[in-house]
Design an enzyme around this catalytic site. Structure first.
Site, PDB file in Angstrom:
ATOM      1  N   TYR A  38       0.822  -1.227   0.000  1.00 27.28           N
ATOM      2  CA  TYR A  38       0.000   0.000   0.000  1.00 27.28           C
ATOM      3  C   TYR A  38       0.845   1.261   0.000  1.00 27.28           C
ATOM      4  O   TYR A  38       0.451   2.279  -0.569  1.00 27.28           O
ATOM      5  CB  TYR A  38      -1.011  -0.031   1.160  1.00 27.28           C
ATOM      6  CG  TYR A  38      -2.154  -0.951   0.808  1.00 27.28           C
ATOM      7  CD1 TYR A  38      -3.174  -0.516  -0.032  1.00 27.28           C
ATOM      8  CD2 TYR A  38      -2.169  -2.265   1.236  1.00 27.28           C
ATOM      9  CE1 TYR A  38      -4.183  -1.369  -0.429  1.00 27.28           C
ATOM     10  CE2 TYR A  38      -3.178  -3.138   0.850  1.00 27.28           C
ATOM     11  CZ  TYR A  38      -4.182  -2.677   0.028  1.00 27.28           C
ATOM     12  OH  TYR A  38      -5.177  -3.521  -0.377  1.00 27.28           O
TER      13      TYR A  38
ATOM     14  N   HIS B 165     -15.142   2.114  -1.699  1.00 29.36           N
ATOM     15  CA  HIS B 165     -14.086   1.179  -1.279  1.00 29.36           C
ATOM     16  C   HIS B 165     -13.029   1.852  -0.407  1.00 29.36           C
ATOM     17  O   HIS B 165     -11.925   1.345  -0.275  1.00 29.36           O
ATOM     18  CB  HIS B 165     -13.423   0.549  -2.512  1.00 29.36           C
ATOM     19  CG  HIS B 165     -14.351  -0.320  -3.316  1.00 29.36           C
ATOM     20  ND1 HIS B 165     -14.091  -0.736  -4.599  1.00 29.36           N
ATOM     21  CD2 HIS B 165     -15.569  -0.840  -3.012  1.00 29.36           C
ATOM     22  CE1 HIS B 165     -15.091  -1.484  -5.041  1.00 29.36           C
ATOM     23  NE2 HIS B 165     -16.003  -1.550  -4.098  1.00 29.36           N
TER      24      HIS B 165
ATOM     25  N   CYS C  35     -11.762  -0.064  18.107  1.00 29.26           N
ATOM     26  CA  CYS C  35     -11.188   1.250  18.394  1.00 29.26           C
ATOM     27  C   CYS C  35     -11.892   2.336  17.578  1.00 29.26           C
ATOM     28  O   CYS C  35     -12.350   3.332  18.119  1.00 29.26           O
ATOM     29  CB  CYS C  35      -9.697   1.241  18.091  1.00 29.26           C
ATOM     30  SG  CYS C  35      -8.937   2.865  18.134  1.00 29.26           S
TER      31      CYS C  35
ATOM     32  N   CYS D 133      -1.654   2.930  16.359  1.00 25.71           N
ATOM     33  CA  CYS D 133      -2.794   3.833  16.523  1.00 25.71           C
ATOM     34  C   CYS D 133      -2.521   4.852  17.634  1.00 25.71           C
ATOM     35  O   CYS D 133      -2.201   4.468  18.758  1.00 25.71           O
ATOM     36  CB  CYS D 133      -4.028   2.997  16.851  1.00 25.71           C
ATOM     37  SG  CYS D 133      -5.482   3.980  17.210  1.00 25.71           S
TER      38      CYS D 133
HETATM   39 ZN   LIG Z   1      -6.812   2.166  17.791  1.00 22.10          ZN
END
Ligand SMILES: [Zn+2]
Length: 309
Positions: free
Chosen positions: A72, A126, A139, A205
């Site tokens: 990606y 998408h 989350c 994250c």
């Molecule tokens: Zn998270």
């Protein structure tokens, strides 16, 4: 017989568009074709020695997130090197002068966004290469339109022959092919030492601090973004649809495939812009009230959408 087929009269199309209030466009890879991007879909969808359809799964990410991220990161890099083409700009301009024109795009390349298409009128079926979200679904963290290249220092593509990608084997490959078909998800689990990039070096994250960040695209086996789909359903339910443009897609995959029929039932004329005039997928059965413009969307669309005085 010829009189029963769709029209290719651009003046008649412009008159229809000018008299229209509620309009949809359903866009696919053909919209971005002249921008020169590979979609890695369909036959020959290979990236290095990896089948792109295998890499584009949550299972592949769980197994080797660094490898999937490099795929990606490479696609983000290529998409950022590409430029929006005149078709992206023409659609963005139409959206600005027609508040009830919504563009439903299957593309993840960020080109409509970079052409300044008003975001409230751009529905990405998408997701996007440039959305970054938490792999932990509970989350819910998501960052939109992150155009940094690379997205994280560990994911810089410094050369076309990045040795990290060659070091990784083909994902989901098992020694026992019959067992692999049944248990490929579990039996090929790698130890962390086999991973292309150590998990600790990958982006995490900022919200929950434990989940890995992942690309905000819809992977095979995943549901389409629920909010986006319900916004589109609500838009369609609000009233009649005057026109649906089907641009660079045969729209054979659900739910995109269904939007042409739904719009027809709400009264919409169909206008197809496609390089191939023979295989129209879900837009087959065009009548004499409908339109077909064969050619590169970057050439046909700007002229068709030109504002009439
Ligand atoms: Zn998270």
């Amino acid at each position: 017989m010829a009189s029963q087929g769709p029209s290719s009269d651009i003046e008649a199309f412009r008159t229809l568009l000018k008299g229209s209030k509620r309009v949809l466009a359903l866009c696919g890879a053909g919209l971005s074709a002249s921008s020169g991007l590979s979609t890695f879909r369909g036959a020959g969808g290979m990236w290095r020695n990896h089948d792109a359809t295998v890499l584009a799964t949550p299972e592949a990410f769980a197994e080797d997130p660094g490898l999937v991220w490099l795929f990606y990161s490479y696609r983000r890099h290529k998409a950022l090197q590409a430029e929006p083409n005149p078709a992206h700009y023409a659609l963005a301009e139409l959206a600005r002068r027609m508040p009830e024109f919504w563009c439903l795009s299957q593309n993840v390349d960020g080109l409509s966004t970079r052409a300044a298409h008003p975001s409230a009128q751009l529905k990405l079926l998408h997701g996007s290469l440039f959305d970054i979200k938490c792999f932990n679904e509970r989350c819910g963290y998501i960052e939109r339109d992150n155009f940094n290249d690379p997205v994280h220092p560990s994911l810089a593509i410094t050369s076309e022959e990045d040795p990290r990608m060659d070091a990784a084997g083909t994902t989901n490959e098992t020694s026992d092919s019959s067992a692999g078909a049944q248990n490929g998800r579990n039996s090929s689990k790698r130890s962390s030492t086999d991973q292309t990039i150590p998990t600790s070096q990958l982006p995490h994250c900022p919200s929950c601090r434990t989940g890995l960040l992942r690309p905000g695209v819809v992977w095979f086996g995943e549901a389409l973004p629920v909010n986006t789909i319900s916004e589109i359903s609500n838009f369609i339910a609000r009233g009649p649809i005057d026109l649906i443009m089907v641009i660079g897609t045969t729209a054979t995959v659900y739910p995109a495939a269904g939007y042409v029929d739904v719009a027809r039932r709400k009264g919409a004329k169909v206008a197809v812009f496609n390089v191939d005039g023979a295989d129209l997928g879900s837009a087959t059965g065009l009548g004499k009230e409908d339109f077909l413009f064969v050619g590169d969307a970057a050439e046909t669309l700007p002229s068709a959408l030109k504002e009439m005085k």
